[in-house]
Design an enzyme around this catalytic site. Structure first.
Site, PDB file in Angstrom:
ATOM      1  N   SER A  32       3.686   1.902  -1.337  1.00  0.00           N
ATOM      2  CA  SER A  32       4.303   1.795  -2.693  1.00  0.00           C
ATOM      3  C   SER A  32       2.775   2.047  -3.701  1.00  0.00           C
ATOM      4  O   SER A  32       3.393   1.764  -5.365  1.00  0.00           O
ATOM      5  CB  SER A  32       4.712   0.593  -3.211  1.00  0.00           C
ATOM      6  OG  SER A  32       4.466  -0.383  -3.176  1.00  0.00           O
ATOM      7  N   CYS A  33       1.792   2.143  -3.905  1.00  0.00           N
ATOM      8  CA  CYS A  33       0.550   1.942  -4.320  1.00  0.00           C
ATOM      9  C   CYS A  33      -0.076   1.041  -5.151  1.00  0.00           C
ATOM     10  O   CYS A  33      -0.337   1.191  -6.012  1.00  0.00           O
ATOM     11  CB  CYS A  33       0.969   3.024  -5.142  1.00  0.00           C
ATOM     12  SG  CYS A  33       1.284   5.316  -4.495  1.00  0.00           S
ATOM     13  N   GLY A  34       0.497   0.021  -4.407  1.00  0.00           N
ATOM     14  CA  GLY A  34       0.468  -0.772  -5.129  1.00  0.00           C
ATOM     15  C   GLY A  34      -1.560  -1.151  -5.185  1.00  0.00           C
ATOM     16  O   GLY A  34      -1.673  -2.804  -6.024  1.00  0.00           O
ATOM     17  N   LEU A  35      -2.123  -0.986  -3.735  1.00  0.00           N
ATOM     18  CA  LEU A  35      -3.461  -1.282  -3.617  1.00  0.00           C
ATOM     19  C   LEU A  35      -4.318   0.137  -4.558  1.00  0.00           C
ATOM     20  O   LEU A  35      -4.184   1.091  -3.695  1.00  0.00           O
ATOM     21  CB  LEU A  35      -4.166  -1.453  -2.724  1.00  0.00           C
ATOM     22  CG  LEU A  35      -3.533  -2.590  -1.890  1.00  0.00           C
ATOM     23  CD1 LEU A  35      -3.375  -2.922  -0.638  1.00  0.00           C
ATOM     24  CD2 LEU A  35      -3.815  -4.059  -3.363  1.00  0.00           C
ATOM     25  N   SER A  77       0.587  -1.374   0.718  1.00  0.00           N
ATOM     26  CA  SER A  77      -0.030   0.340   0.051  1.00  0.00           C
ATOM     27  C   SER A  77       0.457   1.502   0.048  1.00  0.00           C
ATOM     28  O   SER A  77       0.352   2.087  -0.406  1.00  0.00           O
ATOM     29  CB  SER A  77      -1.028   0.135   1.295  1.00  0.00           C
ATOM     30  OG  SER A  77      -0.474   0.309   2.485  1.00  0.00           O
TER      31      SER A  77
END
Length: 290
Positions: A121-124, A119
């Protein structure tokens, strides 16, 4: 026990130059400002988070963070919280807390760590974020209801509990209320999410979670993170003085929560959970649904 922190430690004086107040020339004087310092949260010897916060109720903040990140769910899983005694610099003194958790709680630590890294690293995003949250926290199924009159009274009740805000004007607040509007606990912090973690952590340590007969009121916006924390604590109704975000609305709707925003004198907007908010004249007793 956590050392008591006074209101003076959450605020300090700063020299300012004041313009206005009917004077043609600026005046130099002192004013109160909110203290902001980093808090490092460790589990065992591993750092899991560093947050900028207002000192005070640090152990509650750490406990609430562990709850809302899904690392612990019962008070007996949190063995101990203490300040780090082996600091490497004066800046770390009083700004590092260490949590000791049971082996059972430790089993979920790796999964929680992966979710935190993803989250951050803006993966979600969007729907993926909501699916991830539902993988950790169940939707709200209790039939808790309140009235518009109760919701409209919450901001003033929360403001009266903000002792340091009255001196600095620079703090957010979060309060947990009963369904009939009685304040259970309130906390202040420079960050909205920290204030929510503190209030949840306080009640968690007293063994009161899930907060299935409660309302969370926050002094600012209702972000996705605020609604997520309420869901983790089992809170069915969230009320905010300002606006919610689109993802906060989506999460509230998908989780069976009521979400109210723009609570001002005379009205508010209800974005989800219409069946949880009924006028006093038509409301059913708590614990029942029509």
């Amino acid at each position: 026990m956590e050392p008591a922190r006074t209101a003076e430690e959450a605020a300090r004086r700063a020299s300012i130059t004041r313009y206005g107040d009917g004077s043609a020339d600026p005046r130099t004087r002192e004013d109160w400002v909110t203290v902001e310092e980093p808090l490092e949260i460790r589990v065992g010897g591993q750092t899991l988070a560093v947050t900028m916060r207002t000192p005070g109720h640090d152990h509650e903040l750490a406990a609430g963070w562990l709850v809302t990140e899904g690392i612990v769910s019962r008070p007996d899983e949190l063995v101990r919280i203490e300040y780090c005694r082996e600091t490497r610099s004066p800046e770390e003194e009083g700004n590092v807390v260490i949590a000791r958790i049971t082996a059972q709680a430790g089993d979920v630590l790796d999964r929680a760590r992966r979710l935190l890294l993803t989250s951050s690293s803006c993966g979600l995003c969007g729907k993926g974020s909501i699916e991830s949250i539902h993988g950790r926290f169940a939707p709200i199924t209790v039939s808790a209801t309140t009235s518009p009159e109760v919701l409209l009274a919450l901001p003033d009740a929360l403001r009266r509990a903000q002792t340091t805000f009255g001196r600095t004007g620079g703090l957010h607040a979060a309060g947990v209320f009963s369904l009939s509007g009685e304040l259970r606990t309130a906390r202040e912090d420079v960050g909205r999410h920290n204030a929510v973690d503190k209030v949840i952590g306080s009640l968690f340590r007293e063994g009161h979670l899930p907060l299935s007969e409660s309302i969370l009121c926050v002094s600012g916006r209702a972000s996705f993170e605020i609604v997520q924390k309420a869901l983790a604590a089992g809170i069915p109704i969230v009320a905010a003085v300002s606006a919610p975000s689109s993802l906060a609305i989506d999460l509230a709707r998908d989780s069976g929560m009521a979400l109210a925003g723009f609570l001002r004198a005379g009205g508010f907007n209800l974005y989800s959970g219409e069946d949880r908010v009924r006028s006093a004249a038509s409301a059913s007793p708590p614990g029942s649904r029509e």
